[in-house]
Design an enzyme around this catalytic site. Structure first.
Site, PDB file in Angstrom:
ATOM      1  CG  ASP A 247      43.853  79.569  18.169  1.00 18.16           C
ATOM      2  OD1 ASP A 247      44.240  80.577  18.792  1.00 18.16           O
ATOM      3  OD2 ASP A 247      42.659  79.246  18.088  1.00 18.16           O
TER       4      ASP A 247
ATOM      5  NE  ARG B 241      40.255  45.511  17.240  1.00 18.07           N
ATOM      6  CZ  ARG B 241      40.584  44.283  16.826  1.00 18.07           C
ATOM      7  NH1 ARG B 241      39.844  43.669  15.913  1.00 18.07           N
ATOM      8  NH2 ARG B 241      41.630  43.675  17.335  1.00 18.07           N
TER       9      ARG B 241
ATOM     10  CG  ASP C  69      40.144  55.321  12.248  1.00 17.26           C
ATOM     11  OD1 ASP C  69      40.326  54.111  12.008  1.00 17.26           O
ATOM     12  OD2 ASP C  69      39.547  56.084  11.463  1.00 17.26           O
TER      13      ASP C  69
ATOM     14  CB  THR D 115      37.676  75.111  21.056  1.00 19.46           C
ATOM     15  OG1 THR D 115      39.048  75.493  21.226  1.00 19.46           O
ATOM     16  CG2 THR D 115      36.862  75.565  22.261  1.00 19.46           C
TER      17      THR D 115
ATOM     18  CE1 TYR E 245      41.250  64.771  15.017  1.00 20.75           C
ATOM     19  CE2 TYR E 245      43.338  64.411  16.129  1.00 20.75           C
ATOM     20  CZ  TYR E 245      42.387  64.001  15.221  1.00 20.75           C
ATOM     21  OH  TYR E 245      42.567  62.834  14.519  1.00 20.75           O
ATOM     22  CB  SER E 246      38.540  67.334  21.594  1.00 20.45           C
ATOM     23  OG  SER E 246      37.563  66.699  22.382  1.00 20.45           O
ATOM     24  CE  LYS E 247      32.656  73.529  18.670  1.00 21.31           C
ATOM     25  NZ  LYS E 247      32.063  73.198  17.349  1.00 21.31           N
ATOM     26  CB  SER E 248      36.736  67.961  14.606  1.00 17.35           C
ATOM     27  OG  SER E 248      37.708  67.006  14.981  1.00 17.35           O
TER      28      SER E 248
ATOM     29  CB  ALA F 133      36.510  55.907  13.265  1.00 14.79           C
TER      30      ALA F 133
END
Length: 267
Positions: free
Chosen positions: A52, A151, A153, A164, A166-169, A188
């Protein structure tokens, strides 16, 4: 496949091993009246060879072309949510293309405009993260609504297919790509008596506009990620994100839906 879809361009990181594996693929394509081109501008089918990540680079490096199809071939055990074909089974790809056993799917893109000046397209996501060892403050506006002050990271704005990644992590939802939408996920976040955010991902209609105002408190040089590339942009004050009217047209096997690939990848 129609005659106008006969010019193939292969995109992959330089590799003698991949070159060798692609020789029989290219020979078979030539035997079946496809033309291998050396310049992506001459192609009407762009083929990425890898996973991917390579597919995202192929789309980005060739300019998110609207006048061609993209096709993904994965190697070995690489993740392939954008890739319907396997390099070790290349005969299937050529046979499917010749016998019209493929379909074209359209994936939404998002546009990210920085400081009302530079606009970038993303197939997976746009992320804004602190470049310092401190939190970043971002005013989140939905259309004309001052929704929240974040506020933490950073924030991720993903497309349905990017849901599926970065967002899913970050515990974001997996979104059907038939829904033109974007998902906002937190990295965070601080939630206490002084700072308060929604504390979960949320999904916006493709008709919405999202504006992220980076507060100038020393963190005016954040890391802005566009898919799998980081951009160095100084003095970022404002990022507006919206669903683009452009799409990426990709080749898929019939009977191999997005949810089939999600199932194979995660379940």
């Amino acid at each position: 496949m129609a005659d106008q879809r006969r010019n193939l361009y292969f995109y992959y990181p330089p590799s003698e091993e991949t070159d060798e594996k692609l020789k029989p693929v290219k020979d078979l394509a030539n035997e079946n009246n496809f033309t291998i081109v050396e310049d992506d501008k001459d192609a009407n089918i762009i083929i990425s060879v890898g996973g991917d990540g390579t597919f995202l680079q192929a789309v980005r490096k060739t300019g998110f072309r609207q006048d061609c199809l993209y096709l993904g071939i994965r190697q070995g055990e690489e993740a392939g949510l954008y890739c319907d074909f396997e390099l070790d089974n290349y005969e299937q790809m050529v046979t499917s293309m010749l016998n019209d056993e493929i379909e074209v799917r359209r994936f939404p893109l998002i546009e990210a405009t920085v400081n009302d000046e530079s606009t970038f397209l993303c197939l997976n996501e746009c992320s804004v993260r602190s470049s310092l060892i401190k939190t970043i403050d971002i005013d989140v506006n939905i259309d004309d609504l001052e929704f929240e002050r974040f506020r933490g990271d950073g924030l991720i704005v993903s497309t349905p297919t990017g849901s599926t990644g970065y967002s899913k992590s970050t515990k974001g939802a997996v979104v059907d790509p038939l829904l033109p939408s974007m998902q906002v996920s937190e990295l965070a976040s601080l939630n206490n008596n002084r700072f308060r955010t929604l504390g979960s991902s949320f999904i916006l209609s493709g008709e919405r506009k999202l504006r992220l105002g980076v507060r100038q408190d020393g963190n005016d040089f954040p890391i802005v990620g566009m898919d799998n590339e980081a951009y160095s942009i100084r003095n970022i004050k404002d990022i507006e994100v919206a669903i683009s009217d452009k799409v990426i047209k990709t080749v898929k096997l019939k009977g191999n839906s997005y949810w089939h690939r999600v199932q194979r990848t995660f379940l």
